[in-house]
Design an enzyme around this catalytic site. Structure first.
Site, PDB file in Angstrom:
ATOM      1  CG  ASP A  11      44.006  45.855  41.355  1.00  0.00           C
ATOM      2  OD1 ASP A  11      43.122  46.673  40.971  1.00  0.00           O
ATOM      3  OD2 ASP A  11      44.475  45.784  42.523  1.00  0.00           O
TER       4      ASP A  11
ATOM      5  CG  ASP B 198      42.560  43.389  44.674  1.00  0.00           C
ATOM      6  OD1 ASP B 198      41.759  42.355  44.548  1.00  0.00           O
ATOM      7  OD2 ASP B 198      43.520  43.360  44.268  1.00  0.00           O
TER       8      ASP B 198
ATOM      9  CB  SER C  71      49.710  41.903  43.013  1.00  0.00           C
ATOM     10  OG  SER C  71      48.444  40.691  43.142  1.00  0.00           O
TER      11      SER C  71
END
Length: 550
Positions: free
Chosen positions: A78, A120, A466
């Site tokens: 990410d 993640d 995020s």
């Protein structure tokens, strides 16, 4: 054993011949087969060290009298893809990882599995696959990166993203940004605040899907190899005892995961992921669960992005066990089974607290009296949306909409100084189906913080954030624009209000007479287009193959 399907009987002689060719012997063929699914990759510090951890897991499985069978799957960074078209691959990768684990493990009829995760989407994907297959297994996290040092303070990747905004606003020089960039990521490990990876690692611990304390260990900690060996032995024991994932993923354990997320000031992405894990286990986790628990679960951890400390500090302060003891004492946890054994509370034990630590608080002096997330409903998001409470004290915000189709247009406006205090920035067309892929908006949210607008601007999107995002940011607006949601009908100047006490988000305009939002699919073929055609609503976890377009 499940694995007898591929290795027992006269008809399986060809399969046994191939297994022998892969290095197995007669004794191995009599033992349980345990899959090790590794998310190792060279592209990201989050996963770059996981080959070494896999070797430790192998030793543990072998020592417990079972056979390790290794596979690898993908991982999307990410942090690297943020703010680019590649970010669309991130949430899609969660589904691909879960599917690939299912195919590898079920395809070979393995008896159990351990998923080694570092980033993640790896963590929830591993839990989703285990819950879907309902086999013995656990998720083992590769651990957090050490903080970097910049101008005599600890920094994480969050500071670099915010440094971009500060540089664009003239508040930081390019030379300073370059120094920060070179200092923020000093080695292996996942992003160091209570961002999505660390949030989900903590949630899975309190759900019983990860061994107590193992996920707290920093990536370079000398005890990490021992934790890997122990995890291998635990999964082998779970296979022998017939303890499967759905015995661990229950309504009560999901509520434990919610409590851990709220008490730690964790990522909004946890809402998506916990809902998706619940769905894979045949359960429902309504958004109101987060709101109800937030009202009675205080934020006990002073962690970045809204607080002062990193995940490494959390471990040094007592980690999951100390937080668990605090949550247990205040009645915020259920005593559920765990991969450690029959009792989560037994795994928590009576942890020692280092003198003077102030990373993990208690009920008497919390960081905030209410949890770190709130799910809102209202005329702008009839199916719900998610607000992060940590990092601001705003109770009510109302202002005119500044509407942008896509993240890039909003980022350009912030960088050009076209967003003013009091504005409500709206980014639409970034939902699971519309993006497609539900990109994170960290480039924009960090630019807002870096420009000094964090206390005076709200942001609403049908995309997501995020874990490093903080401030008055509302994501997962559902239904999304591409599914006919109200966010697609907004125009510049529409008054929007966010009210925290009532958990409401409203648009004060007549939307009924407006033409429908024109959704133009960004992809006509390939994995992301396939995802867009199969994905469900963010309010139920943005899973593929379930609750399509609800």
């Amino acid at each position: 054993m499940r694995s007898d399907t591929i290795k027992s009987g006269i008809s399986r002689a060809p399969a046994r011949a191939m297994l022998r060719g892969a290095g197995l012997d007669d004794r191995d063929l009599e033992r349980p087969f345990i899959g090790i699914v590794n998310t190792w990759t060279e592209v990201s510090p989050c996963n770059v060290h996981l080959r070494e951890l896999e070797e430790a897991v192998r030793r543990g499985i072998r020592a417990a009298g079972a056979v390790p069978i290794g596979f690898n799957t993908i991982s999307i960074s990410d942090g690297i893809t943020m703010g680019t078209p590649g970010m669309a691959a991130s949430l899609v990768s969660r589904e691909v990882i879960a599917d690939s684990i299912e195919l590898a493990i079920d395809g070979h009829s393995l008896d159990g599995a351990i998923v080694i995760a570092g980033c993640d989407k790896n963590l929830p994907a591993g839990a989703m696959a285990l819950a879907r297959m309902d086999i013995p297994g656990c998720v083992l996290y590769g651990g957090s990166i050490q903080p970097g040092r910049f101008q005599s303070r600890d920094v994480t990747i969050q500071d670099v993203f915010e440094g971009v905004g500060a540089c664009l606003a003239g508040r930081m020089s390019e030379a300073e940004l370059g120094e920060l960039e070179s200092s923020a990521c000093p080695g292996a490990g996942a992003c160091g605040g209570q961002f999505t990876a660390n949030t989900m690692a903590l949630a899975l611990t309190f759900m019983g899907l990860s061994p107590m304390g193992s996920n707290d260990l920093p990536a370079n900690h000398p005890d990490r190899a021992g934790a890997g060996e122990a995890a291998g032995r635990l999964v082998a024991a779970a296979v022998r005892e017939g303890r499967t994932a759905r015995q661990l993923v229950t309504r009560e354990s999901l509520e434990n995961g919610v409590a851990a997320v709220l008490a730690s000031g964790g990522s909004t992405n946890a809402v998506l992921h916990l809902c998706a894990i619940a769905g894979e286990a045949g359960l429902s986790l309504p958004l109101d669960t987060f709101t109800e628990h937030s009202a009675r679960t205080p934020v006990m951890c002073d962690l970045k992005p809204g607080g002062r400390y990193t995940a490494v500090d959390f471990h040094a302060a007592g980690g999951s066990a100390l937080l668990g003891a605090r949550l247990r004492a205040s009645g915020h946890l259920h005593d559920v089974p765990s991969i450690d054994g029959p009792s989560l509370f037994g795994a928590i034990g009576t942890p020692a607290e280092p003198p003077g630590q102030d990373v993990i608080r208690d009920d008497a002096e919390p960081v905030s009296p209410r949890g770190g997330l709130l799910c809102l409903h209202g005329s702008l998001a009839p199916s719900g949306c998610v607000l992060k409470l940590c990092g601001h004290g705003v109770e009510h915000f109302e202002g005119p909409a500044r509407v942008f189709d896509g993240e890039e247009a909003a980022f350009a406006a912030v960088g050009a100084g076209d967003v003013q205090p009091g504005d409500v920035v709206v980014i639409r067309g970034e939902g699971p189906r519309g993006g497609p892929g539900m990109r994170e908006m960290l480039a924009v949210t960090a630019a807002i913080q870096g420009a000094g607008l964090g206390d005076s601007v709200a942001l609403i999107t049908d995309g997501r954030f995020s874990g490093a995002t903080w401030g008055l940011m509302v994501g997962h607006a559902s239904p999304e624009a591409a599914a006919g949601g109200p966010i697609g009908l907004l125009r510049d100047g529409d008054r929007i209000s966010i009210d925290v006490p009532s958990a409401r988000i409203e648009v004060h305009a007549d939307l009924d007479a407006r033409p429908p939002y024109e959704h133009r699919p960004a992809r006509s073929s390939g994995a992301i287009a396939k995802y867009a055609s199969l994905v469900g609503c963010a309010s139920t976890g943005a899973r593929t193959g379930a609750d399509l377009h609800s």
